[in-house]
Design an enzyme around this catalytic site. Sequence first.
Site, PDB file in Angstrom:
ATOM      1  N   LYS A 109       5.386 -34.993 -19.347  1.00 46.61           N
ATOM      2  CA  LYS A 109       4.685 -34.332 -20.451  1.00 46.61           C
ATOM      3  C   LYS A 109       5.539 -34.462 -21.699  1.00 46.61           C
ATOM      4  CE  LYS A 109       2.002 -31.083 -17.738  1.00 46.61           C
ATOM      5  NZ  LYS A 109       1.932 -29.682 -17.316  1.00 46.61           N
ATOM      6  N   LYS A 194       1.467 -29.041 -26.778  1.00 44.45           N
ATOM      7  CA  LYS A 194       1.682 -27.681 -26.244  1.00 44.45           C
ATOM      8  C   LYS A 194       3.178 -27.371 -26.161  1.00 44.45           C
ATOM      9  CE  LYS A 194       2.960 -28.673 -21.834  1.00 44.45           C
ATOM     10  NZ  LYS A 194       4.221 -28.301 -21.216  1.00 44.45           N
ATOM     11  N   ARG A 258      10.735 -24.187 -20.426  1.00 45.16           N
ATOM     12  CA  ARG A 258      11.959 -24.567 -21.131  1.00 45.16           C
ATOM     13  C   ARG A 258      11.729 -24.608 -22.635  1.00 45.16           C
ATOM     14  NH1 ARG A 258      12.315 -29.170 -17.328  1.00 45.16           N
ATOM     15  NH2 ARG A 258      10.192 -29.352 -18.061  1.00 45.16           N
ATOM     16  N   ASN A 259      10.520 -25.045 -23.039  1.00 44.66           N
ATOM     17  CA  ASN A 259      10.245 -25.125 -24.473  1.00 44.66           C
ATOM     18  C   ASN A 259      10.211 -23.744 -25.117  1.00 44.66           C
ATOM     19  OD1 ASN A 259       9.776 -28.054 -25.177  1.00 44.66           O
ATOM     20  ND2 ASN A 259       8.535 -27.834 -23.330  1.00 44.66           N
TER      21      ASN A 259
HETATM   22  N1  LIG Z   1       9.606 -28.635 -14.663  1.00 40.31           N
HETATM   23  C1  LIG Z   1       8.281 -28.401 -14.698  1.00 40.31           C
HETATM   24  O1  LIG Z   1       7.821 -27.318 -14.326  1.00 40.31           O
HETATM   25  C2  LIG Z   1       7.348 -29.440 -15.168  1.00 40.31           C
HETATM   26  C3  LIG Z   1       7.812 -30.606 -15.764  1.00 40.31           C
HETATM   27  N2  LIG Z   1       6.920 -31.539 -16.201  1.00 40.31           N
HETATM   28  C4  LIG Z   1       7.389 -32.775 -16.795  1.00 40.31           C
HETATM   29  O2  LIG Z   1       8.085 -33.528 -15.811  1.00 40.31           O
HETATM   30  C5  LIG Z   1       9.045 -34.368 -16.437  1.00 40.31           C
HETATM   31  C6  LIG Z   1      10.361 -34.204 -15.714  1.00 40.31           C
HETATM   32  O3  LIG Z   1      10.856 -32.910 -15.990  1.00 40.31           O
HETATM   33  P1  LIG Z   1      11.636 -32.032 -14.928  1.00 40.31           P
HETATM   34  O4  LIG Z   1      11.384 -32.473 -13.544  1.00 40.31           O
HETATM   35  O5  LIG Z   1      11.328 -30.620 -15.243  1.00 40.31           O
HETATM   36  O6  LIG Z   1      13.133 -32.369 -15.333  1.00 40.31           O
HETATM   37  P2  LIG Z   1      14.441 -31.595 -14.910  1.00 40.31           P
HETATM   38  O7  LIG Z   1      15.027 -30.983 -16.140  1.00 40.31           O
HETATM   39  O8  LIG Z   1      14.188 -30.715 -13.743  1.00 40.31           O
HETATM   40  O9  LIG Z   1      15.372 -32.803 -14.404  1.00 40.31           O
HETATM   41  C7  LIG Z   1      16.035 -33.631 -15.268  1.00 40.31           C
HETATM   42  C8  LIG Z   1      16.120 -35.008 -14.635  1.00 40.31           C
HETATM   43  O10 LIG Z   1      16.583 -35.907 -15.626  1.00 40.31           O
HETATM   44  C9  LIG Z   1      17.722 -36.587 -15.125  1.00 40.31           C
HETATM   45  N3  LIG Z   1      18.658 -36.864 -16.199  1.00 40.31           N
HETATM   46  C10 LIG Z   1      19.478 -36.003 -16.838  1.00 40.31           C
HETATM   47  N4  LIG Z   1      20.181 -36.650 -17.780  1.00 40.31           N
HETATM   48  C11 LIG Z   1      19.781 -37.951 -17.732  1.00 40.31           C
HETATM   49  C12 LIG Z   1      20.132 -39.118 -18.462  1.00 40.31           C
HETATM   50  N5  LIG Z   1      21.024 -39.086 -19.449  1.00 40.31           N
HETATM   51  N6  LIG Z   1      19.506 -40.285 -18.142  1.00 40.31           N
HETATM   52  C13 LIG Z   1      18.595 -40.343 -17.154  1.00 40.31           C
HETATM   53  N7  LIG Z   1      18.220 -39.262 -16.430  1.00 40.31           N
HETATM   54  C14 LIG Z   1      18.807 -38.081 -16.728  1.00 40.31           C
HETATM   55  C15 LIG Z   1      18.320 -35.653 -14.103  1.00 40.31           C
HETATM   56  O11 LIG Z   1      19.090 -36.389 -13.214  1.00 40.31           O
HETATM   57  P3  LIG Z   1      20.436 -35.768 -12.593  1.00 40.31           P
HETATM   58  O12 LIG Z   1      20.017 -34.608 -11.762  1.00 40.31           O
HETATM   59  O13 LIG Z   1      20.969 -36.915 -11.826  1.00 40.31           O
HETATM   60  O14 LIG Z   1      21.306 -35.348 -13.745  1.00 40.31           O
HETATM   61  C16 LIG Z   1      17.064 -35.084 -13.462  1.00 40.31           C
HETATM   62  O15 LIG Z   1      16.556 -35.953 -12.501  1.00 40.31           O
HETATM   63  C17 LIG Z   1       9.073 -33.950 -17.887  1.00 40.31           C
HETATM   64  O16 LIG Z   1       8.335 -34.841 -18.667  1.00 40.31           O
HETATM   65  C18 LIG Z   1       8.397 -32.578 -17.893  1.00 40.31           C
HETATM   66  O17 LIG Z   1       7.758 -32.289 -19.107  1.00 40.31           O
HETATM   67  C19 LIG Z   1       5.564 -31.367 -16.080  1.00 40.31           C
HETATM   68  C20 LIG Z   1       5.059 -30.244 -15.491  1.00 40.31           C
HETATM   69  C21 LIG Z   1       5.915 -29.209 -14.986  1.00 40.31           C
HETATM   70  O1  LIG Z   2       4.434 -28.377 -18.588  1.00 41.23           O
HETATM   71  C1  LIG Z   2       4.917 -27.397 -18.073  1.00 41.23           C
HETATM   72  C2  LIG Z   2       4.069 -26.422 -17.372  1.00 41.23           C
HETATM   73  O2  LIG Z   2       2.731 -26.862 -17.257  1.00 41.23           O
HETATM   74  C3  LIG Z   2       6.389 -27.166 -18.192  1.00 41.23           C
HETATM   75  O3  LIG Z   2       6.693 -26.753 -19.479  1.00 41.23           O
HETATM   76  P1  LIG Z   2       8.218 -26.679 -19.954  1.00 41.23           P
HETATM   77  O4  LIG Z   2       8.712 -28.102 -20.074  1.00 41.23           O
HETATM   78  O5  LIG Z   2       8.209 -25.955 -21.257  1.00 41.23           O
HETATM   79  O6  LIG Z   2       8.981 -25.919 -18.901  1.00 41.23           O
END
Ligand SMILES: NC(=O)C1=CN([C@@H]2O[C@H](COP(=O)(O)OP(=O)(O)OC[C@H]3O[C@@H](n4cnc5c(N)ncnc54)[C@H](OP(=O)(O)O)[C@@H]3O)[C@@H](O)[C@H]2O)C=CC1
Ligand SMILES: O=C(CO)COP(=O)(O)O
Length: 331
Positions: A109, A194, A258-259
């Site tokens: 996202k 969003k 997080r946002n």
């Molecule tokens: N979290 C949520 O609830 C939701 C997230 N999303 C979307 O999913 C996507 C992933 O987010 P999310 O899973 O939350 O991420 P997280 O913050 O949980 O994880 C971060 C990831 O990025 C990696 N990372 C950190 N630094 C680097 C770097 N310099 N280069 C490459 N990789 C790196 C980490 O690897 P390492 O652990 O090895 O450092 C880890 O795998 C985003 O686009 C988010 O918007 C969508 C819906 C819900």
């Molecule tokens: O997309 C999300 C929930 O639907 C997660 O939002 P945040 O990246 O702000 O945590």
Amino acid sequence: MHNCGKIAIIGGGSWATAIAKIVIRHTHHIGWYMRRDDRIAEFKRLGHNPAYLMAAHFNVEEVDFSSDINRIVDDYDTLVFVTPSPYLKNHLKKLTTSLRDKNIVSAIKGIVPDENIVVSEYFHQVWDVPYDRIACIGGPSHSEEVAMERLSYLTIGCSDIAKAQAFADIISSEFIKTKTSTDIIGIEYAAVLKNVYAIAAGICHGMKYGDNFLAVLIANAAQEMGRFLKAAYPAQRCVDDSAYIGDLLVTCYSNFSRNRTFGTMIGKGYSVKSAQIEMEMVAEGYYGTKCMKEINGHMRVDMPILDAVYSILYERQGASLVIPQLANRLQ
Ligand SMILES: NC(=O)C1=CN([C@@H]2O[C@H](COP(=O)(O)OP(=O)(O)OC[C@H]3O[C@@H](n4cnc5c(N)ncnc54)[C@H](OP(=O)(O)O)[C@@H]3O)[C@@H](O)[C@H]2O)C=CC1
Ligand SMILES: O=C(CO)COP(=O)(O)O
């Protein structure tokens, strides 16, 4: 009926872990690319991701882990990308194999920085993947709640509705309800926006504006989102659907966001740098704000909330000055 074939997850964070969990319930086998071998070794030893959603347990016999993205891309048919948007290009830099014949599902996202395009546009324009092979996962979905098996509603967007349905069938369960949509780009831009609006909500919350004001801010954000989508990507869509307004609401109101957390820190007086360091997680709305401001420089849609967040994050204007001015524009 479309068959997704073998499914792999690309990314090792919290949403990747939650999606892996819901896919593997159905398939009993996944490929999983994570960048770090030490994390993979720990995951195999513990039976859970050592850094994210640690309560989500896996039968590691069902997971084909690798830190070699080329091997995973070669061996699997449907690739679910779940890296934070600022790191997507970094991971793909290592790719020497073609994506053209793969099914791509983006659970990201965020917008692709520098390119200023959403993920489906990026895979199409840069990696030559046909649009009918690209899908997105939208809808209100904090990974923590999905991992706890709390009832959640996801929307799978794809121009080929049969492909969207095939992936929806794989992730559907008693706690994941799914629907499909052809408005993939609209859903992706709604998700980028969003995040920006959740930063705005956090800023106002941090400044001690009350629930009455926040509700008005978010209602105006919904209108602003609708105006942008209508101008940029005219399509048959109902912005009241959960992939648009639902995701806006959860991100603006949930303590998991997080946002919103990042915005709250800014509203309390943290600098952008110190809020980012303190959070240790990526608030993608920070990058999304700059990209959307640049995109809207050409579109010229009336977007006072985006403009306000941009002034605070990128022009070092004080929230105590900007938010009262914004408040005068809200209805
Ligand atoms: N979290 C949520 O609830 C939701 C997230 N999303 C979307 O999913 C996507 C992933 O987010 P999310 O899973 O939350 O991420 P997280 O913050 O949980 O994880 C971060 C990831 O990025 C990696 N990372 C950190 N630094 C680097 C770097 N310099 N280069 C490459 N990789 C790196 C980490 O690897 P390492 O652990 O090895 O450092 C880890 O795998 C985003 O686009 C988010 O918007 C969508 C819906 C819900
Ligand atoms: O997309 C999300 C929930 O639907 C997660 O939002 P945040 O990246 O702000 O945590």
